[in-house]
Each structure stands twice: as structure tokens, then as C-alpha cells.
Design a protein around this motif. Structure first.
Motif, PDB file in Angstrom:
ATOM      1  N   ILE A 172     -15.476   2.567   4.483  1.00  0.00           N
ATOM      2  CA  ILE A 172     -14.256   3.384   4.483  1.00  0.00           C
ATOM      3  C   ILE A 172     -13.078   2.583   5.021  1.00  0.00           C
ATOM      4  O   ILE A 172     -11.955   2.679   4.505  1.00  0.00           O
ATOM      5  CB  ILE A 172     -14.490   4.666   5.317  1.00  0.00           C
ATOM      6  CG1 ILE A 172     -15.428   5.613   4.569  1.00  0.00           C
ATOM      7  CG2 ILE A 172     -13.172   5.371   5.606  1.00  0.00           C
ATOM      8  CD1 ILE A 172     -15.883   6.800   5.398  1.00  0.00           C
ATOM      9  N   ILE A 173     -13.333   1.771   6.054  1.00  0.00           N
ATOM     10  CA  ILE A 173     -12.262   0.940   6.610  1.00  0.00           C
ATOM     11  C   ILE A 173     -11.770  -0.059   5.567  1.00  0.00           C
ATOM     12  O   ILE A 173     -10.560  -0.257   5.383  1.00  0.00           O
ATOM     13  CB  ILE A 173     -12.758   0.207   7.876  1.00  0.00           C
ATOM     14  CG1 ILE A 173     -13.033   1.219   8.986  1.00  0.00           C
ATOM     15  CG2 ILE A 173     -11.732  -0.831   8.327  1.00  0.00           C
ATOM     16  CD1 ILE A 173     -13.615   0.625  10.244  1.00  0.00           C
ATOM     17  N   VAL A 174     -12.709  -0.701   4.861  1.00  0.00           N
ATOM     18  CA  VAL A 174     -12.328  -1.669   3.824  1.00  0.00           C
ATOM     19  C   VAL A 174     -11.519  -0.987   2.723  1.00  0.00           C
ATOM     20  O   VAL A 174     -10.490  -1.513   2.269  1.00  0.00           O
ATOM     21  CB  VAL A 174     -13.586  -2.343   3.230  1.00  0.00           C
ATOM     22  CG1 VAL A 174     -13.223  -3.193   2.026  1.00  0.00           C
ATOM     23  CG2 VAL A 174     -14.285  -3.189   4.283  1.00  0.00           C
ATOM     24  N   VAL A 175     -11.955   0.185   2.294  1.00  0.00           N
ATOM     25  CA  VAL A 175     -11.243   0.918   1.240  1.00  0.00           C
ATOM     26  C   VAL A 175      -9.845   1.308   1.721  1.00  0.00           C
ATOM     27  O   VAL A 175      -8.864   1.207   0.959  1.00  0.00           O
ATOM     28  CB  VAL A 175     -12.046   2.168   0.821  1.00  0.00           C
ATOM     29  CG1 VAL A 175     -11.212   3.079  -0.081  1.00  0.00           C
ATOM     30  CG2 VAL A 175     -13.324   1.757   0.102  1.00  0.00           C
ATOM     31  N   ALA A 176      -9.740   1.768   2.980  1.00  0.00           N
ATOM     32  CA  ALA A 176      -8.431   2.160   3.520  1.00  0.00           C
ATOM     33  C   ALA A 176      -7.471   0.971   3.545  1.00  0.00           C
ATOM     34  O   ALA A 176      -6.287   1.103   3.178  1.00  0.00           O
ATOM     35  CB  ALA A 176      -8.604   2.740   4.922  1.00  0.00           C
ATOM     36  N   ILE A 177      -7.957  -0.191   3.963  1.00  0.00           N
ATOM     37  CA  ILE A 177      -7.104  -1.388   3.989  1.00  0.00           C
ATOM     38  C   ILE A 177      -6.701  -1.777   2.579  1.00  0.00           C
ATOM     39  O   ILE A 177      -5.541  -2.183   2.327  1.00  0.00           O
ATOM     40  CB  ILE A 177      -7.837  -2.539   4.705  1.00  0.00           C
ATOM     41  CG1 ILE A 177      -8.010  -2.215   6.190  1.00  0.00           C
ATOM     42  CG2 ILE A 177      -7.077  -3.853   4.535  1.00  0.00           C
ATOM     43  CD1 ILE A 177      -8.848  -3.208   6.949  1.00  0.00           C
ATOM     44  N   THR A 178      -7.633  -1.670   1.638  1.00  0.00           N
ATOM     45  CA  THR A 178      -7.324  -1.993   0.231  1.00  0.00           C
ATOM     46  C   THR A 178      -6.215  -1.091  -0.300  1.00  0.00           C
ATOM     47  O   THR A 178      -5.274  -1.563  -0.960  1.00  0.00           O
ATOM     48  CB  THR A 178      -8.588  -1.837  -0.635  1.00  0.00           C
ATOM     49  OG1 THR A 178      -9.626  -2.668  -0.123  1.00  0.00           O
ATOM     50  CG2 THR A 178      -8.293  -2.216  -2.082  1.00  0.00           C
ATOM     51  N   PHE A 179      -6.306   0.206  -0.020  1.00  0.00           N
ATOM     52  CA  PHE A 179      -5.267   1.143  -0.465  1.00  0.00           C
ATOM     53  C   PHE A 179      -3.918   0.801   0.172  1.00  0.00           C
ATOM     54  O   PHE A 179      -2.877   0.856  -0.497  1.00  0.00           O
ATOM     55  CB  PHE A 179      -5.664   2.579  -0.110  1.00  0.00           C
ATOM     56  CG  PHE A 179      -6.395   3.289  -1.211  1.00  0.00           C
ATOM     57  CD1 PHE A 179      -5.733   4.139  -2.061  1.00  0.00           C
ATOM     58  CD2 PHE A 179      -7.755   3.083  -1.408  1.00  0.00           C
ATOM     59  CE1 PHE A 179      -6.402   4.800  -3.094  1.00  0.00           C
ATOM     60  CE2 PHE A 179      -8.434   3.731  -2.426  1.00  0.00           C
ATOM     61  CZ  PHE A 179      -7.757   4.592  -3.278  1.00  0.00           C
ATOM     62  N   PHE A 180      -3.932   0.453   1.458  1.00  0.00           N
ATOM     63  CA  PHE A 180      -2.690   0.088   2.136  1.00  0.00           C
ATOM     64  C   PHE A 180      -2.047  -1.127   1.479  1.00  0.00           C
ATOM     65  O   PHE A 180      -0.830  -1.151   1.224  1.00  0.00           O
ATOM     66  CB  PHE A 180      -2.971  -0.195   3.612  1.00  0.00           C
ATOM     67  CG  PHE A 180      -1.807  -0.799   4.336  1.00  0.00           C
ATOM     68  CD1 PHE A 180      -0.720  -0.007   4.717  1.00  0.00           C
ATOM     69  CD2 PHE A 180      -1.780  -2.165   4.631  1.00  0.00           C
ATOM     70  CE1 PHE A 180       0.366  -0.574   5.373  1.00  0.00           C
ATOM     71  CE2 PHE A 180      -0.698  -2.728   5.289  1.00  0.00           C
ATOM     72  CZ  PHE A 180       0.376  -1.932   5.669  1.00  0.00           C
ATOM     73  N   LEU A 181      -2.863  -2.143   1.194  1.00  0.00           N
ATOM     74  CA  LEU A 181      -2.322  -3.367   0.587  1.00  0.00           C
ATOM     75  C   LEU A 181      -1.781  -3.098  -0.815  1.00  0.00           C
ATOM     76  O   LEU A 181      -0.678  -3.550  -1.171  1.00  0.00           O
ATOM     77  CB  LEU A 181      -3.412  -4.443   0.531  1.00  0.00           C
ATOM     78  CG  LEU A 181      -3.876  -5.021   1.878  1.00  0.00           C
ATOM     79  CD1 LEU A 181      -5.054  -5.951   1.656  1.00  0.00           C
ATOM     80  CD2 LEU A 181      -2.749  -5.765   2.563  1.00  0.00           C
TER      81      LEU A 181
END
Length: 400
Positions: A172-181
Motif C-alpha cells: 500500500i505504501i508503494v502504491v501510495a508513493i506511485t500515485f503521488f509521483l
């Protein structure tokens, strides 16, 4: 019986509400009287039937069987033990079930038969074990076996959750960072990159296209993780064949599959040993263990084992011919048959797999952190390279 929603008061005048199965209002009043309550009013409540039939949680069952074992071993009569538990259990629905069991036993039923009236609370395995304990006169030992088994199941369930929760959290953390970028950071750089007037490199074009896709279809990307599990669940439930394929895929899935197989085999061996040690016949042990494994592939293998035994083959040969059970299980079955200590041999299997599962989980957890770090590093490196490449190209064309 109908399900009644009632209001009642106890001996101290404290009001309470609840749900109770009863043949009629008079029967309901008698049941509540046994539970130390006086009925005020009641009505049939079919709308909440699903709530009343919710399964009893494992910690409640552990408390129930542990106290039964302690009380019966101390010489307290079974009815008195159940009456004490009826008044002390925290779950209202479970208290009602125990009150119903007390009435059934007072009416002449045995404990196992009273338990069989409540499949939402007691698995068939527990009922078979209690019946074997009643026949052999070893109820305290059976209650102890069930308590230990439930504690072990609770621990194994905790291990299973550990396997799933940690990767899910990091994912979930990786996905959240991906969405932010992709939705916030990269669009901020688009005008800057295009304003250089340089030919945009391939990796930069890929980054911009990915970012545009995220911006355009962000709602679909968010909905996908929610819709896919529901759709997969419906597809799996659509036919026995799909359920079989899904269970087979789980056992073969990389990393998780071998650990899941060990958990299932450990639970099978533990349950089989507990039942066999309590005096349940081998055929009943296998039939009841079929429900425990909760996997259609292994359940079918156990069906095949029953067919093999009925055709005249011994236990070890029957398990070996399925081709599903690993050499350790076959070897311990052979030793157990030869020595007459099948329950002890299978407990060794359970112990080995239990320890192996714990070690495997620790190894997976150790590997997940660097793997996720590499994924994040690769993602950030891609963004940085895509942004900086046009800048380096521009600098390279400047003549000093």
C-alpha cells in the motif's frame, strides 16, 4: 424453532436485550429463566437471523473448553459446569447457546448431541471428539485436546495473517508513493520538460504517458483493487471446478504456496492426531479432517485415501498413492502404523511443520523489506532519469 428478539431483566433489575431460539414464548420464558432473566416482552425477529447465526469466535471457544476441562477434572458435575459458564461467558449469543445446551442435557440428551444442535458454534470435529470422550469416559482429556487444538489453530491463524498483512502494508505504501509521483509530481514537470525544445527521450515519453494514464483514469485504478477481489470471489464460488483450480493455484503460488501447504498439513496432522488419540476411528478421523484442511485439492486427496483404505490397502499406502502428501508425512505415518503410536507420529509432523512455518515467515519478512526498497528505488530512479535526461542532453549541446 423461531428466533425471538426479547427484553428481560435480571435479579438486580438490570434490563437487557437479546436474541434467542425458542419453540414459543413460553419456551422462551423458560430458557431465559434458566439464564437468570425474567422476560418482559418478545417478538419473532426474522430480520436478524443472520446475526444470531454468526459463528462463535475462537477465543470464546478456547475459554469455554478450557473451563470445562478444569471444572470436570476437579469433579464438578457437567450440568453445574455448563451453568457456571452460561453465567460467565461474555458473548450473549454464546450464553444463549450454553443455556439451550443445559436444557437439552436436563431433558436427557448427551453433551455431544446437545452440541450438535448448534453447528454455528461447534464444528463437527469437536462433536465427534466429545462423543468419543463420552463413550470412553475421558471427557476432561478430550476437553484438554480441544483446548490445545484451538490454541494451536489460533497461533497458526496469526502466522497466516502475518504472511499476508506485512506485504499488504508495504505494498500500500508503494502504491501510495506511485500515485503521488504520477498524479502530482510528474505533471508539475511536464511543462518544464517540453519547454526545453529538445527531443524527448524514450524513457521520458514513457513516464509522461504513464503519468497521463494515472491522471486520466485514477478512479479506475483506485476501484480496481476493490472490484477485483469481489469479482474473483464470485468467480471462485460459481462452480466447484473453479474453487478446485483456485485452491490448486494457492498451493503452487511462489513463496506463499509452500508456506500455505505446510500450514494446512500441520493443521491436518494436529487434528488427525487429536481425534485418533481420543478414540475416534481412522475413517472418521480422515473424513472429519477433510473439513479442517479447507482446500479442495487436499480434500479430494483425503477422499481418495478413504477409497483406497476401503479397497483393502493400508493407511501409508493409501496416503502415498495420492501423490499429494510429502515424504515426511508418509514416513511418519509408516512409523506410526508400525509402532501403534499414530497420534504421536502425526504430532511430530505438526510440530515440524509448525516450526518450519515460523522460520519461513521470518525469512519472507526479512526479504520483503529489501525487495520493496529495490522497487521504490527503481521507481524513483526511473522518474529522476526521465526528468534529468533532457537536461543532460541540453547541457551536452551547449558550446563553451
Amino acid at each position: 424453532m423461531a428466533l425471538y428478539s426479547y427484553r428481560a431483566i435480571d435479579s438486580h433489575g438490570k434490563a437487557s436485550k437479546g436474541l434467542q431460539d425458542a419453540a414459543n414464548v413460553v419456551d422462551l420464558e423458560l430458557r431465559l429463566k434458566h439464564a437468570g432473566l425474567d422476560l418482559i416482552d418478545a417478538q419473532i425477529d426474522s430480520g436478524r437471523m443472520g446475526l444470531a447465526r454468526a459463528r462463535i469466535k475462537r477465543p470464546e471457544l478456547i475459554t469455554f473448553f478450557f473451563n470445562l476441562e478444569q471444572l470436570t477434572r476437579a469433579g464438578v458435575p457437567l450440568l453445574e459446569s455448563l451453568a457456571d459458564l452460561r453465567d460467565t461467558m461474555s458473548d450473549p449469543h454464546f450464553r444463549e447457546i450454553i443455556a439451550s445446551m443445559v436444557e437439552s442435557i436436563e431433558g436427557g440428551k448427551k453433551l455431544s448431541l446437545a452440541m450438535s444442535d448448534h453447528p454455528d458454534a461447534f464444528e463437527r470435529i469437536f462433536i465427534s471428539l466429545v462423543h468419543a470422550g463420552e463413550e470412553s469416559g475421558q471427557l476432561p482429556e478430550v476437553f484438554l485436546h480441544i483446548t490445545d487444538s484451538l490454541k494451536w489453530q489460533d497461533e497458526m491463524a496469526s502466522h497466516t495473517k502475518t504472511i499476508l498483512l506485512y506485504p499488504a502494508f508495504v505494498g500500500i505504501i508503494v502504491v501510495a508513493i506511485t500515485f503521488f509521483l504520477m498524479i502530482y509530481l510528474v505533471p508539475q514537470l511536464v511543462a518544464f520538460i517540453k519547454g526545453m525544445g529538445q527531443e524527448i527521450p524514450f524513457q521520458t515519453r514513457m513516464l509522461l504517458a504513464t503519468s497521463a494514464f494515472f491522471v486520466e483514469y485514477w478512479y479506475a485504478l483506485i476501484a480496481l483493487p476493490l472490484v477485483l477481489p469481489v469479482a474473483a470471489k464470485l468467480l471462485i464460488a460459481s462452480s466447484p471446478e473453479m474453487r478446485y483450480r483456485y485452491d490448486d493455484m494457492k498451493l503452487k503460488f511462489w513463496v506463499i504456496g509452500p508456506i500455505l501447504r505446510k500450514i494446512i498439513l500441520a493443521r491436518f496432522a494436529n487434528t488427525f492426531a487429536m481425534m485418533y488419540g481420543s478414540g475416534v476411528s481412522i475413517m472418521d478421523c480422515i473424513a472429519n479432517s477433510r473439513e479442517v484442511v479447507n482446500n479442495q485439492v487436499l480434500a479430494k486427496s483425503l477422499d481418495d485415501v478413504i477409497v483406497e483404505i476401503e479397497s483393502g490397502k493400508n493407511l501409508t499406502q493409501s496416503f502415498q498413492n495420492t501423490g499429494i502428501f510429502p515424504p515426511l508425512v508418509i514416513r511418519m505415518l509408516k512409523v506410526g502404523e508400525a509402532t501403534g503410536s499414530l497420534d504421536k507420529a502425526l504430532l511430530n509432523v505438526s510440530y515440524f511443520y509448525d516450526r518450519d512455518v515460523k522460520d519461513s515467515i521470518k525469512k519472507v519478512q526479512v526479504l520483503i523489506e529489501p525487495a520493496m526498497t529495490l522497487i521504490l528505488g527503481a521507481l524513483l530512479g526511473w522518474v529522476m532519469l526521465s526528468v534529468l535526461s533532457p537536461i543532460y542532453d541540453l547541457i551536452g549541446k551547449v558550446k563553451f
